[in-house]
Every structure is written in structure tokens, then in C-alpha cells.
Motif scaffolding. Structure first.
Motif, short mmCIF file in Angstrom:
data_model
loop_
_atom_site.label_atom_id
_atom_site.label_comp_id
_atom_site.label_asym_id
_atom_site.label_seq_id
_atom_site.Cartn_x
_atom_site.Cartn_y
_atom_site.Cartn_z
N GLN A 75 72.51 -94.27 -34.25
CA GLN A 75 73.75 -93.66 -34.13
C GLN A 75 74.14 -92.34 -34.89
N HIS A 76 73.87 -92.97 -36.15
CA HIS A 76 74.19 -92.09 -37.13
C HIS A 76 72.84 -92.18 -38.41
N GLU A 77 72.36 -91.03 -38.54
CA GLU A 77 70.96 -90.77 -39.35
C GLU A 77 71.55 -91.24 -40.84
N THR A 78 72.51 -91.25 -41.50
CA THR A 78 73.11 -91.49 -42.67
C THR A 78 74.44 -92.22 -42.38
N PHE A 79 74.66 -93.40 -42.79
CA PHE A 79 75.87 -94.12 -42.54
C PHE A 79 76.50 -94.91 -43.82
N ARG A 80 77.66 -95.44 -43.83
CA ARG A 80 78.13 -96.32 -44.85
C ARG A 80 78.83 -97.71 -44.22
N LEU A 81 78.63 -98.48 -45.08
CA LEU A 81 79.16 -99.97 -44.86
C LEU A 81 79.91 -100.25 -46.19
N LEU A 82 81.30 -100.72 -45.44
CA LEU A 82 82.41 -101.13 -46.59
C LEU A 82 81.90 -102.28 -47.30
N SER A 83 81.96 -102.17 -48.73
CA SER A 83 82.08 -103.46 -49.51
C SER A 83 83.01 -103.51 -50.52
N PRO A 84 83.04 -104.93 -51.02
CA PRO A 84 84.29 -105.11 -51.77
C PRO A 84 84.07 -104.33 -52.96
N GLY A 85 85.19 -103.74 -53.43
CA GLY A 85 85.24 -103.08 -54.69
C GLY A 85 85.01 -101.75 -54.41
N ARG A 86 84.71 -100.85 -55.35
CA ARG A 86 84.67 -99.37 -55.24
C ARG A 86 83.31 -98.89 -54.90
#
Length: 520
Positions: free
Chosen positions: A75-86
Motif C-alpha cells: 500500500q505504501h512503499e514507505t510508511f510509519r507506525l506509531l510508537s510510545p514516546g516521540r
């Protein structure tokens, strides 16, 4: 150790229990971020990869983690997953991004504290867990050792001997028409090989499946799985502090691993200190002796912890990655019987060995010249690694704010993962038949092997950290595969079955590879 063989399943059950407990938290945290405001002008100026979920989702999908990443990558060649903290977790299958973090801007990406805190219990201060001077020093020493002709010749002889020994074990199963877990046998054979090369002694695990070496291997496999789970379980530090669950198991497994390795190091150190051979450089060909002689100070003091870390990292690379890759190769060869026949014909032609030669004599005929002629076998092994890379997920931590080639911003402290498992399945990289096993894709019109960019085919990393043992790995795999397919035809015990992987640092077949063999 009681319950050793069942450690993997208990770890997975523990992970699933945690996943269930955090499911509600995952949904809440995801909605809070995606629906929340904030960010201001600074957020507008920064272009971040699309947010597709949270790290809690990985925990939920832990048993099929790499396929979960593959689905997201499509779906996305580069993506992000939310993690605790910054700190952000960024994932990519973009070869340009891989080249950027592994080569172009190498100095800005490394293991960092993000990886070190997760890996150090298993890898210590070894080459797979450190950066800077520690990494450069080990890399320099290991690079010299791996480039010496004496070590290449020594390792080649060890590979041939153990390949012939494995053929003898397979032959006994074939004669009695019994199935076997070939992955388990390959693990023992590669362990025997790497321990002879690293420690200068043969564990003979092929002869003694219940010995000390077997317990070490089982303990390491469990430790590897738990170490990988730290990347998907945000509560692992709390579990370690409380000494509960998988973290308590890791502590126990590491006692077995460390006890075994320290015992071998002390024995060799004592031998070298009392032997005249200690004063004859090159008299011992094993890697540990070389490191002991190179690192012992003027007072004769040996840094056991330093040696443990260095040698264990080498053993880990030599045992698990090679055994797993050979297991996946034979699995694919069973799914594609014509591949077995092509390889057998090529091996016979390349070696020109007597048709009546024993496995031991045939193994001795596999010279470097013969190996270089086995282009189709090399292609088949490489195609296996494309689909089932030894390290299916790897990452680097960003040391200072950066912009990736695709325009996405990376902040200091972010972890950037590249995904060899998913990359091998991307149609954008390999065409519409990306998921098909087709060794011919690696051959030119003359049948000669044709390599791809290491930033597209990332099974051995790339750039300054490219795997030092790449040539050794191919040599061992080709020798073992050549011997086995010259003398046997393999079939899956259940030809309608499919296998899955065990979610560990290195990619192995869950529950083993159960085959039958017929002598040619």
C-alpha cells in the motif's frame, strides 16, 4: 533443560496474550493520534511517511509479522507506525532509501541505543550490536581473517567433511524409508562447521542430537525469538525489570548460551598459554585462536567478555542464517522438482566426478573451480534468499535530522527499518511474478549468474556493513546443496502441506522441514 524444545511455542503464546491485553490500547492510541490536532506550523513544514497503524498492531500480528509488513508495503512503499514516546518507526521497501541509510549517509545511521538496548543481552558488544570504534575495530580484524587463504582453505575442508557426514545421516533415513526433519539436521551440521572454524573443535552434534551443543542451539533459538519480540512489544523493559514471561525465559536461556561459550573460550585460552603453538602465528587456523592471540595484552590477560561477544556473533551468523537458507532452498526444491534435476545435472558436469564415488570422495571433488561453474545452483540459492532472506527485517537509528530521497523527513532518534522479506515480494522491484520461485531471473542469456543491486536484493545488507561472510555462506550452501542433490531426490513428507516461518531474528521454518529422501 526441561521444556527447551517447546520454548518457541510458549514464547509465541506469551506474545499473543500480551497482544490481547493491549488491543484496546492500540485502538485508542491510534484514534487519538489520527483524530487529534496539533502539530502547528512545524508539522506542516515536515513531510512524514503515512501513518498506517501502531506498534501494537505488530504484536497482534507477531506470528505472521513479515507478511503483515509486506501487506502494508504494497500500500505504501514507505510508511510509519506509531510508537510510545516521540521516536517514530519508519519502514521502507524503497531501494533508494535503503542505499541512503546503508551507504550514502552511512555516518548518520547506525545501531544506536534503540537497537543496542534490545540486542545487547544476546549479542553483547559484538559487531551486530555496536557502532563507531568498536564496530570498526571488529570489522577490520574480522575482514582480515576472512580474507586469508588459510581460513578459506580450512573452512572449505570443514564444509566438505560435514556435507559428506550429513549425506550419511540422510542415507540411513532413505534406506529405512523414514522421514526426517532436515532443517534440524542442517542446523546441527552448520553448527558443527562454524564451531570447528570458530573454536577449532567439532561438536559432533550430528552424531549426538541430545548433547551440550544441542542444548546451546535450542537456547539460542529461543533467545533469538525473544530478542525479536522486543521490537514489537513496548512492555518488554517492564517484563525484564519484573523478570516475568518471555524476559525471564531469555535470562535462563542466556545462562546456557554464555556458560557454553565461556567454557570453550577458557579452554582454548589455557591451551594457547601453555602451548608453544601460541608463539607461532598461523599455527591454529580457527578464528578464536586468532582473536585470542591478537587481543591478549602484555601481561597475558584475556578479555573473556570481549571474546565471547565477537565469537558468538560470528557463530550466530554462520549457524542460523546458513541452516535456515538451506532449509528454505530444499523446501522450494521440493515444490519445484525440476530444479532438483537441473542442479544435479549441473553439479555432475561441474565436478566431473566418478559416478560411483562415495559422498566423501564426491565432496572432495568440489573445488573452487567447480563451484564457480555452478551458475544455476547459485541462482537457485539466491532466488531462495530473495523470497526467504536470512534476516527478514533490519533497521538503523537516525543520529540527526535528515530527509530521505523520497522526500520524507526523519528525526533524530527515529528508527528506519528496511524489509528484505517484503522487498523480495514487491512487483515494483521484481515484476508481476515477484512471488514466483524462478531461478532463471538471475541468469543471462548464456546461463551465467547476473547479480542485482545490493540495495534491491538486501539479503546480505549493503554498503560498509555488507556481510563479511557472504562468500563463505555461498560456499557452504553450494557445497551442502551439491552433495545432497547429487545423491538424493527429496520430497515433502506431506506434499500438499505448506510451511510457515518462526518469528525470530533469522528466518527459519516453524516446526521444521519434514522430508523423505530417495537415493539416486
Amino acid at each position: 533443560m526441561m521444556g527447551m524444545d517447546g520454548g518457541g511455542s510458549s514464547v509465541q503464546c506469551s506474545a499473543l496474550a500480551v497482544a490481547a491485553a493491549v488491543a484496546v490500547m492500540a485502538i485508542c492510541s491510534y484514534l487519538a493520534v489520527t483524530r487529534g490536532g496539533g502539530g502547528g506550523d512545524r508539522q506542516k513544514r515536515r513531510r512524514r511517511p503515512p501513518l498506517v497503524g501502531t506498534v501494537f498492531h505488530q504484536l497482534y500480528h507477531v506470528r505472521r509479522l513479515h507478511d503483515y509488513h509486506t501487506a502494508l508495503s504494497r500500500q505504501h512503499e514507505t510508511f510509519r507506525l506509531l510508537s510510545p514516546g516521540r521516536r517514530a518507526h519508519i519502514y521502507t521497501c524503497d531501494p533508494a532509501v535503503v542505499e541512503h541509510i546503508l551507504k550514502t549517509n552511512f555516518a548518520n545511521y547506525g545501531k544506536g541505543p534503540f537497537n543496542y538496548e534490545k540486542l545487547s543481552d544476546l549479542f553483547g558488544e559484538g559487531i551486530f550490536a555496536v557502532d563507531g570504534d568498536k564496530w570498526r575495530q571488529q570489522r577490520k580484524t574480522a575482514s582480515y581473517d576472512f580474507s586469508t587463504r588459510s581460513l578459506r582453505d580450512f573452512s572449505g575442508a570443514v564444509f566438505k567433511r560435514n556435507a559428506a557426514k550429513l549425506a550419511g545421516v540422510v542415507s540411513s533415513h532413505a534406506a529405512s524409508n523414514q522421514s526426517m526433519d532436515l532443517q534440524a539436521l542442517l542446523t546441527r551440521a552448520t553448527m558443527d562447521s562454524i564451531f570447528t572454524i570458530a573454536f577449532g573443535q567439532d561438536l559432533n552434534t550430528l552424531d549426538d542430537g541430545a548433547g551440550e551443543g544441542r542444548r546451546f542451539a535450542a537456547s539460542f533459538d529461543d533467545a533469538s525469538e525473544i530478542t525479536l519480540l522486543r521490537y514489537v512489544n513496548p512492555f518488554w523493559k517492564l517484563a525484564k525489570l519484573l523478570n516475568v514471561g518471555a524476559e525471564a525465559m531469555l535470562k535462563e536461556r542466556m545462562k546456557v548460551v554464555d556458560g557454553f561459550v565461556y567454557k570453550l573460550i577458557r579452554a582454548r585460552s589455557e591451551e594457547l598459554s601453555t602451548s608453544s603453538k601460541a608463539h607461532k602465528p598461523g599455527s591454529r587456523q580457527d578464528i578464536m585462536s586468532r582473536f585470542i592471540q591478537a587481543t591478549t595484552n602484555d601481561s597475558g590477560t584475556v578479555n573473556y567478555k570481549y571474546l565471547r561477544d565477537i565469537i558468538l556473533n560470528i557463530v550466530i551468523a554462520g549457524k542460523d542464517s546458513t541452516a535456515g537458507s538451506l532449509a528454505w532452498f530444499l523446501y522450494m526444491a521440493c515444490k519445484h522438482p525440476e530444479v532438483q534435476e537441473k542442479i544435479c545435472r549441473e553439479v555432475r558436469h561441474a565436478t566431473n566426478a566418478d559416478e560411483t564415488a562415495s559422498a566423501d570422495k564426491f565432496a572432495q571433488s568440489i573445488t573452487d573451480e567447480a563451484l564457480n561453474k555452478m551458475h544455476y545452483l547459485h541462482a537457485a540459492l539466491t532466488e531462495t534468499l530473495r523470497l526467504y532472506p536470512s534476516v527478514p527485517l533490519d533497521d538503523k537509528q537516525c543520529f540527526s535530522d535528515d530527509v530521505l530521497p523520497n522526500g520524507f523527513n526523519v528525526s533524530k532518534g527515529d528508527a528506519v527499518f528496511y524489509i528484505p522479506y517484503a522487498m523480495g515480494r514487491m512487483q515494483s522491484l521484481w515484476g508481476k511474478d515477484a512471488e514466483a520461485f524462478r531461478p532463471e531471473r538471475w541468469l543471462d542469456t548464456n546461463g551465467v549468474f547476473r547479480p542485482e543491486s545490493p540495495f534491491k536484493f538486501t539479503a546480505f545488507q549493503a554498503g560498509p556493513r555488507i556481510c563479511l561472510g557472504k562468500d563463505f555462506a555461498y560456499k557452504q550452501m553450494k557445497i551442502f546443496a551439491a552433495v545432497l542433490l547429487r545423491f538424493f531426490v527429496f520430497k515433502l513428507r506431506d506434499e500438499k502441506s505448506s510451511v510457515s516461518y518462526r518469528t525470530t531474528i533469522t528466518l527459519s521454518i516453524d516446526q521444521g522441514l519434514h522430508l523423505t529422501a530417495t537415493a539416486r
